[in-house]
Design a protein around this motif. Sequence first.
Motif, PDB file in Angstrom:
ATOM      1  N   PHE A 102       0.789  -1.227   0.000  1.00  0.00           N
ATOM      2  CA  PHE A 102       0.000   0.000   0.000  1.00  0.00           C
ATOM      3  C   PHE A 102       0.823   1.281   0.000  1.00  0.00           C
ATOM      4  CE2 PHE A 102      -2.908  -3.118   2.048  1.00  0.00           C
ATOM      5  CZ  PHE A 102      -3.784  -3.195   0.993  1.00  0.00           C
ATOM      6  N   SER A 103       2.093   1.221   0.356  1.00  0.00           N
ATOM      7  CA  SER A 103       2.884   2.444   0.425  1.00  0.00           C
ATOM      8  C   SER A 103       4.208   2.246  -0.293  1.00  0.00           C
ATOM      9  CB  SER A 103       3.135   2.815   1.888  1.00  0.00           C
ATOM     10  OG  SER A 103       4.025   3.900   1.975  1.00  0.00           O
ATOM     11  N   ASN A 104       4.411   3.025  -1.335  1.00  0.00           N
ATOM     12  CA  ASN A 104       5.679   2.957  -2.068  1.00  0.00           C
ATOM     13  C   ASN A 104       6.836   3.429  -1.201  1.00  0.00           C
ATOM     14  OD1 ASN A 104       6.184   1.845  -4.486  1.00  0.00           O
ATOM     15  ND2 ASN A 104       5.709   3.667  -5.699  1.00  0.00           N
ATOM     16  N   TYR A 105       6.579   4.441  -0.379  1.00  0.00           N
ATOM     17  CA  TYR A 105       7.610   4.988   0.498  1.00  0.00           C
ATOM     18  C   TYR A 105       8.087   3.916   1.499  1.00  0.00           C
ATOM     19  CZ  TYR A 105       9.764   7.776   4.180  1.00  0.00           C
ATOM     20  OH  TYR A 105      10.633   8.263   5.106  1.00  0.00           O
ATOM     21  N   LEU A 106       7.141   3.237   2.140  1.00  0.00           N
ATOM     22  CA  LEU A 106       7.506   2.194   3.105  1.00  0.00           C
ATOM     23  C   LEU A 106       8.185   1.012   2.411  1.00  0.00           C
ATOM     24  CD1 LEU A 106       4.454   2.165   5.535  1.00  0.00           C
ATOM     25  CD2 LEU A 106       6.759   3.009   5.970  1.00  0.00           C
ATOM     26  N   ALA A 107       7.757   0.696   1.195  1.00  0.00           N
ATOM     27  CA  ALA A 107       8.393  -0.397   0.441  1.00  0.00           C
ATOM     28  C   ALA A 107       9.855  -0.067   0.152  1.00  0.00           C
ATOM     29  CB  ALA A 107       7.635  -0.661  -0.849  1.00  0.00           C
ATOM     30  N   ARG A 108      10.135   1.191  -0.201  1.00  0.00           N
ATOM     31  CA  ARG A 108      11.528   1.597  -0.444  1.00  0.00           C
ATOM     32  C   ARG A 108      12.352   1.548   0.837  1.00  0.00           C
ATOM     33  NH1 ARG A 108       9.154   5.661  -3.679  1.00  0.00           N
ATOM     34  NH2 ARG A 108       9.537   7.152  -2.007  1.00  0.00           N
ATOM     35  N   LYS A 109      11.753   1.950   1.963  1.00  0.00           N
ATOM     36  CA  LYS A 109      12.476   1.904   3.236  1.00  0.00           C
ATOM     37  C   LYS A 109      12.763   0.454   3.661  1.00  0.00           C
ATOM     38  CE  LYS A 109      12.917   6.184   3.806  1.00  0.00           C
ATOM     39  NZ  LYS A 109      14.216   6.788   3.613  1.00  0.00           N
ATOM     40  N   ILE A 110      11.802  -0.419   3.465  1.00  0.00           N
ATOM     41  CA  ILE A 110      12.009  -1.840   3.785  1.00  0.00           C
ATOM     42  C   ILE A 110      13.097  -2.421   2.890  1.00  0.00           C
ATOM     43  CG2 ILE A 110      10.926  -4.129   3.699  1.00  0.00           C
ATOM     44  CD1 ILE A 110       8.302  -2.726   4.549  1.00  0.00           C
ATOM     45  N   ASP A 111      13.065  -2.073   1.613  1.00  0.00           N
ATOM     46  CA  ASP A 111      14.091  -2.539   0.681  1.00  0.00           C
ATOM     47  C   ASP A 111      15.462  -2.023   1.080  1.00  0.00           C
ATOM     48  OD1 ASP A 111      15.046  -3.801  -1.747  1.00  0.00           O
ATOM     49  OD2 ASP A 111      15.209  -1.779  -2.581  1.00  0.00           O
ATOM     50  N   TYR A 112      15.559  -0.757   1.491  1.00  0.00           N
ATOM     51  CA  TYR A 112      16.827  -0.168   1.929  1.00  0.00           C
ATOM     52  C   TYR A 112      17.351  -0.891   3.174  1.00  0.00           C
ATOM     53  CZ  TYR A 112      20.152   3.185   3.795  1.00  0.00           C
ATOM     54  OH  TYR A 112      21.282   3.767   4.300  1.00  0.00           O
ATOM     55  N   LEU A 113      16.491  -1.109   4.164  1.00  0.00           N
ATOM     56  CA  LEU A 113      16.920  -1.810   5.378  1.00  0.00           C
ATOM     57  C   LEU A 113      17.348  -3.250   5.077  1.00  0.00           C
ATOM     58  CD1 LEU A 113      14.265  -0.558   7.941  1.00  0.00           C
ATOM     59  CD2 LEU A 113      16.687   0.052   7.838  1.00  0.00           C
ATOM     60  N   TRP A 114      16.627  -3.899   4.186  1.00  0.00           N
ATOM     61  CA  TRP A 114      16.971  -5.268   3.814  1.00  0.00           C
ATOM     62  C   TRP A 114      18.327  -5.325   3.106  1.00  0.00           C
ATOM     63  CZ3 TRP A 114      15.441  -9.806   5.312  1.00  0.00           C
ATOM     64  CH2 TRP A 114      15.792 -10.918   4.583  1.00  0.00           C
ATOM     65  N   SER A 115      18.584  -4.354   2.255  1.00  0.00           N
ATOM     66  CA  SER A 115      19.874  -4.295   1.560  1.00  0.00           C
ATOM     67  C   SER A 115      21.013  -4.070   2.540  1.00  0.00           C
ATOM     68  CB  SER A 115      19.877  -3.178   0.523  1.00  0.00           C
ATOM     69  OG  SER A 115      18.910  -3.424  -0.450  1.00  0.00           O
TER      70      SER A 115
ATOM     71  N   LEU B 187      21.008  -4.879   5.749  1.00  0.00           N
ATOM     72  CA  LEU B 187      21.152  -6.104   6.546  1.00  0.00           C
ATOM     73  C   LEU B 187      21.927  -7.169   5.772  1.00  0.00           C
ATOM     74  CD1 LEU B 187      20.367  -7.783   9.083  1.00  0.00           C
ATOM     75  CD2 LEU B 187      18.387  -8.539   7.764  1.00  0.00           C
ATOM     76  N   THR B 188      21.633  -7.324   4.499  1.00  0.00           N
ATOM     77  CA  THR B 188      22.359  -8.326   3.714  1.00  0.00           C
ATOM     78  C   THR B 188      23.819  -7.937   3.537  1.00  0.00           C
ATOM     79  OG1 THR B 188      21.661  -7.272   1.653  1.00  0.00           O
ATOM     80  CG2 THR B 188      20.325  -9.112   2.455  1.00  0.00           C
TER      81      THR B 188
ATOM     82  N   SER C 239      26.909 -10.164   4.850  1.00  0.00           N
ATOM     83  CA  SER C 239      27.936 -10.618   3.908  1.00  0.00           C
ATOM     84  C   SER C 239      29.344 -10.355   4.432  1.00  0.00           C
ATOM     85  CB  SER C 239      27.758  -9.945   2.548  1.00  0.00           C
ATOM     86  OG  SER C 239      28.171  -8.593   2.606  1.00  0.00           O
ATOM     87  N   LEU C 240      29.487  -9.451   5.360  1.00  0.00           N
ATOM     88  CA  LEU C 240      30.786  -9.207   5.975  1.00  0.00           C
ATOM     89  C   LEU C 240      31.071 -10.182   7.112  1.00  0.00           C
ATOM     90  CD1 LEU C 240      30.743  -5.308   6.172  1.00  0.00           C
ATOM     91  CD2 LEU C 240      31.925  -6.739   4.509  1.00  0.00           C
TER      92      LEU C 240
END
Length: 124
Positions: free
Chosen positions: A46-59, A61-62, A66-67
């Motif tokens: 429902f929210s593009n803004y929240l989807a981008r924030k979740i994607d940023y946090l997920w990136s 975290l990965t 990886s380190l």
Amino acid sequence: MYQKTIKTTPVKTCLVITTCLLIIYVITGARACLLVALLIGGAGSFSNYLARKIDYLWSKLTYVLSLIVPNILLSLIFFLLLTPIAVLSRLFGEKDPLMLKRRKGSMFKDYEREIDKEYFEKTW
């Protein structure tokens, strides 16, 4: 340090996270996974803004994982697998497998084998 940037779609990232959390819920029955899956799925849908924030946090975290994870795995493999094999090889193996200590005048080994025409047919 060079880090390659990869274009992702935040909605797909939210969908994958939601699917994985639902699979974990089905396997373990942990209700927290179900609630988090509903929150992430709803926010990503429902929210593009929240989807981008979740994607940023997920990136992020990965990237942190990886380190950390490869160093832990390589350390475990080294200390739990390779070190015992090396110790057992030292205890029960040949004392000078590389023939580094010169006991003879030459490093060549003499082989008593008759060399005929068939010897050269299949060299390997």
